[in-house]
Design a protein around this motif. Structure first.
Motif, PDB file in Angstrom:
ATOM      1  N   ILE A 188      43.027  44.373  26.332  1.00  0.00           N
ATOM      2  CA  ILE A 188      42.201  43.915  27.463  1.00  0.00           C
ATOM      3  C   ILE A 188      40.763  44.414  27.301  1.00  0.00           C
ATOM      4  CG2 ILE A 188      41.737  44.446  29.892  1.00  0.00           C
ATOM      5  CD1 ILE A 188      43.673  42.366  29.991  1.00  0.00           C
ATOM      6  N   PHE A 203      44.374  37.400  37.358  1.00  0.00           N
ATOM      7  CA  PHE A 203      45.193  38.168  36.419  1.00  0.00           C
ATOM      8  C   PHE A 203      46.559  37.502  36.204  1.00  0.00           C
ATOM      9  CE2 PHE A 203      41.880  41.238  37.328  1.00  0.00           C
ATOM     10  CZ  PHE A 203      41.735  41.934  36.134  1.00  0.00           C
ATOM     11  N   TRP A 204      47.650  38.261  36.345  1.00  0.00           N
ATOM     12  CA  TRP A 204      48.981  37.752  35.991  1.00  0.00           C
ATOM     13  C   TRP A 204      49.441  36.651  36.927  1.00  0.00           C
ATOM     14  CZ3 TRP A 204      48.602  40.093  31.641  1.00  0.00           C
ATOM     15  CH2 TRP A 204      48.005  41.347  31.591  1.00  0.00           C
ATOM     16  N   PRO A 240      46.185  47.879  27.342  1.00  0.00           N
ATOM     17  CA  PRO A 240      44.828  48.212  27.797  1.00  0.00           C
ATOM     18  C   PRO A 240      43.800  48.077  26.677  1.00  0.00           C
ATOM     19  CG  PRO A 240      46.381  49.858  28.578  1.00  0.00           C
ATOM     20  CD  PRO A 240      47.160  48.933  27.685  1.00  0.00           C
ATOM     21  N   ASP A 242      47.006  51.430  38.318  1.00  0.00           N
ATOM     22  CA  ASP A 242      46.928  50.547  37.157  1.00  0.00           C
ATOM     23  C   ASP A 242      45.497  50.097  36.905  1.00  0.00           C
ATOM     24  OD1 ASP A 242      49.755  50.543  36.849  1.00  0.00           O
ATOM     25  OD2 ASP A 242      49.891  49.087  38.478  1.00  0.00           O
ATOM     26  N   TYR A 243      45.137  50.056  35.629  1.00  0.00           N
ATOM     27  CA  TYR A 243      43.789  49.663  35.221  1.00  0.00           C
ATOM     28  C   TYR A 243      43.417  48.286  35.762  1.00  0.00           C
ATOM     29  CZ  TYR A 243      39.758  49.288  32.046  1.00  0.00           C
ATOM     30  OH  TYR A 243      38.495  49.176  31.526  1.00  0.00           O
ATOM     31  N   ASP A 244      44.343  47.352  35.615  1.00  0.00           N
ATOM     32  CA  ASP A 244      44.040  45.977  36.017  1.00  0.00           C
ATOM     33  C   ASP A 244      43.912  45.837  37.541  1.00  0.00           C
ATOM     34  OD1 ASP A 244      46.714  46.678  35.904  1.00  0.00           O
ATOM     35  OD2 ASP A 244      47.437  44.677  35.395  1.00  0.00           O
ATOM     36  N   LYS A 245      44.779  46.532  38.279  1.00  0.00           N
ATOM     37  CA  LYS A 245      44.693  46.439  39.733  1.00  0.00           C
ATOM     38  C   LYS A 245      43.427  47.129  40.244  1.00  0.00           C
ATOM     39  CE  LYS A 245      49.362  45.602  41.251  1.00  0.00           C
ATOM     40  NZ  LYS A 245      50.449  46.058  42.129  1.00  0.00           N
ATOM     41  N   THR A 254      39.162  35.842  35.178  1.00  0.00           N
ATOM     42  CA  THR A 254      40.364  36.356  34.517  1.00  0.00           C
ATOM     43  C   THR A 254      41.004  35.307  33.603  1.00  0.00           C
ATOM     44  OG1 THR A 254      41.521  36.000  36.620  1.00  0.00           O
ATOM     45  CG2 THR A 254      40.907  38.243  36.079  1.00  0.00           C
ATOM     46  N   LEU A 307      48.160  49.385  32.170  1.00  0.00           N
ATOM     47  CA  LEU A 307      48.216  48.083  32.827  1.00  0.00           C
ATOM     48  C   LEU A 307      49.485  47.958  33.665  1.00  0.00           C
ATOM     49  CD1 LEU A 307      47.121  45.531  30.061  1.00  0.00           C
ATOM     50  CD2 LEU A 307      45.742  46.476  31.919  1.00  0.00           C
TER      51      LEU A 307
END
Lengths: 160, 160, 160
Positions: free
Chosen positions: C91, A42-43, C88, C15-18, A124, C78
């Motif tokens: 993504i 990811f980031w 989001p 968070d969605y990404d985490k 990712t 996010l």
């Protein structure tokens, strides 16, 4: 013969300060004779981006993400007190006066260290539209299975 | 004789809720008979700050950081739904009604627990301009090498 | 007979990404034949919320928290570049085109996997005013002691 101890770090965060912590621990662990893997996902992938613009073919969304994300470690913001970019300047200024290594230099040091493996998460990269040409040279590319293969024998496993 | 299990936590975050999670796990692990280390670094150092203003000599930048960062656990914000400080009030109010321990009390409890070691990261203290006089008494001071020495034998190692 | 390897994840983040990272690692570890526990605490509990509104009796504060927090995985934001919900969408759009699994599907997959245990932290459910009826079926309920019992034998322990 005893096996080497292992440290693995998932670098998920794209914050300057968190990436600093990750690389300080990684370099420390290598000095401690650990085998170290930093798995950038990811980031956290932004820490591996080259500063210069690399011409690659991308879709619209990927181009947008590419523009909005920081191009390389030096451009990353702070997780706290970022103040629209003023926070990182303060921190970098203080670091200079204290002779602390800035993040790009910590990454360089890790790259030169044989026992540290820098890995970019291919899944990712795909999502964020990052291409291999845009990332630092001499890093590895892998997925979650490779990460787990390292982590399951790890003594210190962190998610940052 | 079996060795004691070990838990180590890097507390990087300066958020009230994340620090709560760290201290709840730490106190739980000590109750579980683990040897516990909480290594406070970056914004996590704020959890160890004394509430009162301690007069120390600082440079301009260090003074600014010192002013902008929360002075002690009770002043920290939430990682989510902080709403300019209203979120922490809500959480604390709810905690009181549920008889849950607030963060300062969780830290006190950890301090009184023989098997919990609270460590302040000297490198980031230096960066953020925090002096020993400003931090709680009876904590330890160390760097990344000491953290790794603990973590490499740790059963549970977390980065929070 | 060798024991199964173990992976435990504290999912603290909302968070969605985490949460995606957590579930990708969890599903990966199960495929790798690990026993996996995801311990959902604080904002991470939102990943387990049902989408529909479940009528339950709550106090004022609990109602407010309930309204302000995302109702289920699909509603989460996010950790970076959220842009008031636009991030989001981007993504998710990219994920669809890349045939990557969205978070709700990753959670479903984990639920169907026998070796993955989804746990909701009862203490923080209480704090945030979340009731069992509001969370997904067939999950477990436990506290920090149960988490530590799993984690102390874990090969890979992460806090996300």
């Amino acid at each position: 013969m005893t096996e080497k101890k292992k440290t693995t770090i998932v670098l998920f965060s794209g914050d300057y300060d968190k990436a600093m912590a990750a690389y300080i621990i990684a370099n420390g662990a290598a000095a401690y004779d650990h085998e170290v893997t930093i798995f950038h996902t990811f980031w956290g992938l932004n820490a591996l981006r080259k500063e210069e613009i690399i011409p690659v073919k991308k879709g619209f969304m990927e181009k947008m993400f590419g523009k909005m994300m920081p191009r390389g470690a030096d451009k990353m913001g702070l997780s706290k007190m970022n103040f629209a970019g003023f926070g990182p300047k303060m921190i970098k200024d203080i670091m200079k006066r204290h002779n602390a290594m800035p993040l790009p230099q910590l990454i360089e040091m890790a790259q030169e260290e044989q026992d540290i493996k820098l890995v970019a998460c291919t899944m990712t990269m795909d999502l964020l539209g990052l291409k291999q040409e845009e990332l630092l040279d001499q890093i590895e590319y892998a997925g979650v299975a490779a990460y787990l293969a390292d982590a399951q024998d790890g003594n210190v496993n962190l998610f940052i």
